[in-house]
Design an enzyme around this catalytic site. Structure first.
Site, PDB file in Angstrom:
ATOM      1  N   SER A 201     -31.870   1.503   2.880  1.00  0.00           N
ATOM      2  CA  SER A 201     -33.224   1.076   2.600  1.00  0.00           C
ATOM      3  C   SER A 201     -34.127   1.273   3.819  1.00  0.00           C
ATOM      4  O   SER A 201     -34.293   2.397   4.275  1.00  0.00           O
ATOM      5  CB  SER A 201     -33.211  -0.368   2.087  1.00  0.00           C
ATOM      6  OG  SER A 201     -34.367  -0.642   1.348  1.00  0.00           O
ATOM      7  N   ASP A 307     -32.634   3.110  -9.118  1.00  0.00           N
ATOM      8  CA  ASP A 307     -33.242   2.285  -8.072  1.00  0.00           C
ATOM      9  C   ASP A 307     -34.742   2.190  -8.342  1.00  0.00           C
ATOM     10  O   ASP A 307     -35.475   3.171  -8.221  1.00  0.00           O
ATOM     11  CB  ASP A 307     -32.986   2.927  -6.709  1.00  0.00           C
ATOM     12  CG  ASP A 307     -33.358   2.017  -5.543  1.00  0.00           C
ATOM     13  OD1 ASP A 307     -34.155   1.076  -5.746  1.00  0.00           O
ATOM     14  OD2 ASP A 307     -32.861   2.263  -4.425  1.00  0.00           O
ATOM     15  N   HIS A 338     -30.628  -0.611  -6.443  1.00  0.00           N
ATOM     16  CA  HIS A 338     -30.731  -0.586  -4.972  1.00  0.00           C
ATOM     17  C   HIS A 338     -29.468  -1.210  -4.372  1.00  0.00           C
ATOM     18  O   HIS A 338     -29.472  -2.341  -3.880  1.00  0.00           O
ATOM     19  CB  HIS A 338     -31.980  -1.368  -4.579  1.00  0.00           C
ATOM     20  CG  HIS A 338     -32.500  -1.074  -3.214  1.00  0.00           C
ATOM     21  ND1 HIS A 338     -32.905   0.177  -2.819  1.00  0.00           N
ATOM     22  CD2 HIS A 338     -32.697  -1.893  -2.137  1.00  0.00           C
ATOM     23  CE1 HIS A 338     -33.343   0.124  -1.569  1.00  0.00           C
ATOM     24  NE2 HIS A 338     -33.220  -1.113  -1.131  1.00  0.00           N
TER      25      HIS A 338
END
Length: 658
Positions: A201, A307, A338
């Site tokens: 991320s 995601d 995610h």
């Protein structure tokens, strides 16, 4: 010039890595062992007795404007034995803003320190697993976070330089200090300079950003669910994806003292990132795709195809740009949202990552660069591989919508619609893609749906799609959505539920060595699944006001026709025989984009609307799959519906699994 082979560039660097494998293996062989080349590093060093230290590296920036160059905190754990033997070792680095504010991984682990400020716990398993195998692990606090100076600028120069400066320090090109404010220098003589960056991320985003600088010494990167362009995190061709901008995220992750001294940076994030969706200089600085030609590192990317936080467009455009430059690369694409691969394919992930770092950082000739380029999750915990991704047989195929038997219920095929054919829908900000897909065969005022014939054989789409639409609005503003849907029963990972496709279990498994205050044992997970009768597998959005320019929007003239292209997110999906492929065009996709100022009704010109889809086998494959001999569709009531509706969430590219 680079040589392309099997979709991968053979560079001077890669040839040197292969040629030096025997020498590197001999150099790193533990005392008393045979000097033959090793194919896998083993846990031969003590983790409990490893050297743990902190260094502050000068970034050569003054982000907080205090007249002094900012220093970023670098916490290091490295095996003691190589230093005693005079051997230098490579580094695995994770640079993050989350080490004190929010936590890392599925269990939101934080850094911890002893009473003297020495590092005790390093989040995640990288240290526990790799330090005994002859690597150093380096955890960097981005500027403005935890124990670092400076300010968070959300993917800008300060963020990227926070980590790049550490790569420079590891290679003798930057200054390090033993304290945050002192003058005693700290060197990295124990490092051979070869660095691999990894992160999920926000952390993975910094990985991409540093690689795009072309910094020497960064040998490989592993970006997981990573942003490739910050504009595309907050906007989709002018359409806002959240009700706030980067200033909110900066405030969220900054340390309390940075938050008080970084007001000027915060204000710039407001002033230079207008909610109009215009592509300003601020966003251009945070676009790593445009600098893909500078990437010298190999790339092992991981992304969840569902995601909805860091959407797979980020992976798709980064991957395509790297491919154009011939960068050595590998990819895992999962059905999750995610989620870190440690939490959806743990054993295989650690094994593969181990071999990847052994090859690119230790120089071992273990063959990983000759293995299939892509692993794709076809069903929960069921994976396939591709020698090259997308497969070489993939061809952009133009499908066109047509008039059906009822308003808003059209066809999808190769033939263009007759001139003048149209469908009409009205933006309904209370509806989303799950509502549209569930009512695909019904005339509803909120969408226009177009469906193929039932497929007689599987049809695979692999890569990024676009949808070109010509619409006439009756108001001065309009947002558009386009989604691709697999209509038919299936069991998939429940990406819209808490966990985004995984369930966390109480049982733990251990991955590496332990030391007081730092355990290598983590909670196990299993796939969380949902039985569905349709699957939205790609999506894209745009503000119609950006029809003339992706960089700047403008008011619409009611009654005038406009043409715009929507970029759909990268995916790899097989629509099975017996299912149907659908394209839906609609307005606001609730909780995924913000609505426009007005409530427009739009007329879609079908003759001037089309979808370019990456079909494996191209148009001939579509013709074969939709031939009249196709099997009938599965009963519509055979499954209980789709996944839950998308959930609203704050714009946080989170460091955890969710």
């Amino acid at each position: 010039m680079p040589i392309r082979a099997g979709g991968t560039r053979l560079t001077c660097r890669s040839l040197v890595v292969a040629a030096s494998a025997a020498l590197m293996a001999m150099t790193l062989t533990p005392t008393g062992a045979q000097s033959a080349p090793l194919r896998e590093s083993g846990p031969v060093h003590s983790y409990e007795n490893a050297i743990r230290e902190s260094v502050w590296v000068d970034t050569r920036l003054d982000g907080d404007g205090d007249g002094k160059s900012d220093r970023v905190a670098v916490d290091i754990v490295r095996p003691r034995e190589p230093a005693q033997q005079g051997r230098k070792i490579p580094v695995i680095m994770d640079a993050s803003p989350y080490y004190s504010c929010c936590g890392r991984g599925n269990e939101s682990q934080l850094k911890t320190y002893d009473a003297d400020g020495n590092p005790v716990q390093f989040p995640l398993y990288y240290d526990n697993f790799f330090v005994p195998r002859g690597y150093a692990f380096v955890a960097v606090d981005l500027a403005g976070t935890n124990r670092s100076d400076g300010c968070v600028d959300v993917g800008g120069r300060s963020d990227v330089q926070s980590a790049k400066a550490v790569v420079d320090w590891l290679n003798g090109r930057a200054r390090g200090y033993t304290t945050r404010t002192g003058t005693e220098r700290a060197g990295a003589g124990w490092s051979n300079g070869r660095t691999g960056m990894i992160g999920k991320s926000y952390d993975g985003t910094i990985v991409n950003g540093v690689a795009a600088t072309g910094v020497e010494g960064l040998e490989t990167i592993v970006p997981i669910a990573a942003i490739s362009s910050w504009y595309d995190y907050y906007f989709a061709k002018g359409a806002p994806l959240y009700d706030s901008g980067p200033e909110w995220l900066s405030d969220y992750v900054e340390s309390p003292d940075a938050r008080s001294r970084c007001q000027a940076v915060q204000q710039r994030l407001v002033d230079e990132a207008p909610r109009t969706g215009d592509l300003t200089r601020l966003w251009s600085e945070r676009d790593y795709v445009r600098d893909a030609d500078k990437v010298r590192a190999s790339v092992f990317a991981v992304h969840g195809m569902q995601d909805l936080n860091v959407r797979s467009k980020h992976f798709g455009q980064w991957w395509d740009a790297l491919a154009d430059e011939g960068v050595e690369r590998k990819v895992w694409l999962s059905q999750t949202g995610h989620v870190d691969p440690f939490d959806f394919r743990r054993g295989e992930w650690v094994k593969t990552l181990h071999r990847w770092f052994d090859h690119y950082l230790l120089g071992y000739d273990n063959g990983i660069e000759r293995e299939p380029m892509a692993d794709v999750e076809r069903a929960p915990d069921q994976w396939s591989t591709d020698r090259v991704w997308p497969p070489r047989a993939t061809d952009a195929t133009t499908l066109r919508p047509g008039i059906g038997t009822a308003p808003g219920v059209g066809t999808l095929g190769l033939r263009p619609a007759r001139p003048g054919a149209s469908e009409t829908f009205t933006d309904d900000r209370t509806k989303d893609e799950t509502d549209w897909a569930a009512r695909i065969d019904l005339s509803t005022p909120d969408k226009a749906g177009f469906v193929s014939r039932p497929l007689g054989r599987d049809l695979r789409l692999s890569g990024s799609s676009t949808v070109k639409v010509t619409v006439t609005p009756n108001t001065s503003s309009a947002h558009l959505s386009a989604v691709l849907v697999d209509l038919g029963p299936d069991t998939i990972r429940d990406y819209a539920a808490a966990g985004e496709g995984i369930t966390t279990l109480p049982e733990r498994t251990c991955w590496g060595a332990t030391a007081p205050g730092d355990s290598p044992c983590f909670k196990e997970t299993r796939a969380r699944t949902a039985a569905v009768d349709h699957t939205v597998f790609s999506r894209g959005w745009a503000d119609l006001g950006n029809h003339a320019s992706a960089a700047q929007g403008r008011p619409l003239t009611p009654g005038r026709a406009y043409t715009i292209t929507l970029d759909l997110h990268a995916s790899d999906h097989v629509v099975p025989a017996g299912h149907r492929l659908a394209l839906i065009v609609a307005g606001t996709d609730r909780d995924l984009i913000d609505p426009p100022a007005s409530t427009p009704t739009l007329r879609v010109d079908l003759a001037r609307t089309s979808a370019s889809l990456p079909i494996v086998g191209g148009a001939p494959a579509f013709v074969r799959a939709t031939a009249p001999s196709a099997v009938p569709p599965a009963p519509r009531d055979s499954r209980p519906g789709g996944v839950a509706e998308p959930r609203p969430f704050r714009p946080i590219p989170s460091g955890g699994s969710r």
